[in-house]
Design a protein around this motif. Sequence first.
Motif, PDB file in Angstrom:
ATOM      1  N   ALA A  59      -8.848   3.550   7.685  1.00 52.15           N
ATOM      2  CA  ALA A  59      -8.696   3.712   6.235  1.00 52.15           C
ATOM      3  C   ALA A  59      -9.742   4.651   5.661  1.00 52.15           C
ATOM      4  O   ALA A  59      -9.438   5.466   4.788  1.00 52.15           O
ATOM      5  CB  ALA A  59      -8.769   2.354   5.552  1.00 52.15           C
ATOM      6  N   PHE A 147      -4.301   1.989   1.749  1.00 49.36           N
ATOM      7  CA  PHE A 147      -3.874   2.440   3.070  1.00 49.36           C
ATOM      8  C   PHE A 147      -2.358   2.458   3.202  1.00 49.36           C
ATOM      9  O   PHE A 147      -1.758   3.431   3.653  1.00 49.36           O
ATOM     10  CB  PHE A 147      -4.485   1.551   4.155  1.00 49.36           C
ATOM     11  CG  PHE A 147      -4.088   1.928   5.555  1.00 49.36           C
ATOM     12  CD1 PHE A 147      -4.719   2.979   6.215  1.00 49.36           C
ATOM     13  CD2 PHE A 147      -3.093   1.240   6.230  1.00 49.36           C
ATOM     14  CE1 PHE A 147      -4.360   3.330   7.507  1.00 49.36           C
ATOM     15  CE2 PHE A 147      -2.730   1.585   7.522  1.00 49.36           C
ATOM     16  CZ  PHE A 147      -3.370   2.632   8.163  1.00 49.36           C
ATOM     17  N   GLY A 153      -0.066   5.020   6.458  1.00 52.79           N
ATOM     18  CA  GLY A 153       0.073   3.564   6.374  1.00 52.79           C
ATOM     19  C   GLY A 153       1.517   3.130   6.434  1.00 52.79           C
ATOM     20  O   GLY A 153       1.866   2.143   7.079  1.00 52.79           O
TER      21      GLY A 153
END
Length: 194
Positions: A59, A147, A153
């Motif tokens: 992240a 994220f 993501g």
Amino acid sequence: MVDWPAGVAPMAPAAGYGRDPDLTAPKVPWPLTLTKAQRATVDMLGDMILPADAASPGAGTLGVGAFIDEWISAPYAQQQADRATILAGLAWIDAQARVLHGGDFATGTPAQRAALLDALTVEAPGADMVRPVAFMDRLRNLFVLGFYSLPEGKADMGYIGDQPTEGPYPGPSSDARAHLSALLTTLKLPAGKV
């Protein structure tokens, strides 16, 4: 154990998006909050909380810290509450690292940073750890929010909702239609044509 900071500096007055933001020309209409050192710490924490794996970078590497900086800089009640929590938490984690290891969180060894982070993941914290644990819980939630809103993501969780359907849309499955009909009946709403 260090005390939780008494408070954080108030944010300078800033305008929000207003009632009708121009989503075709996105911009951040307020000044950002985090210093360079705080952003580096947030990005480091991001890579610890959501680390790189075979599917995606961590992240922090993806820049989720920028999302958090924008979030806590927004002039809205929830974001301002998060701002106070995040800024106090970053000050606390650096102060705690200095007491334990003689330097800020970012200058600690990976093992020292991991041990400090692990101390913030307890289910039932002692009275002196309630705020630090709440800080880490909120920061973790913001990392996940940031994220999984990024393309990396979405790919990591296999999300394909942004994909167009080729050809004529087939409509809902018969199972979905049956479920909807049962739900409408339960709610005493007219089923119409489903």
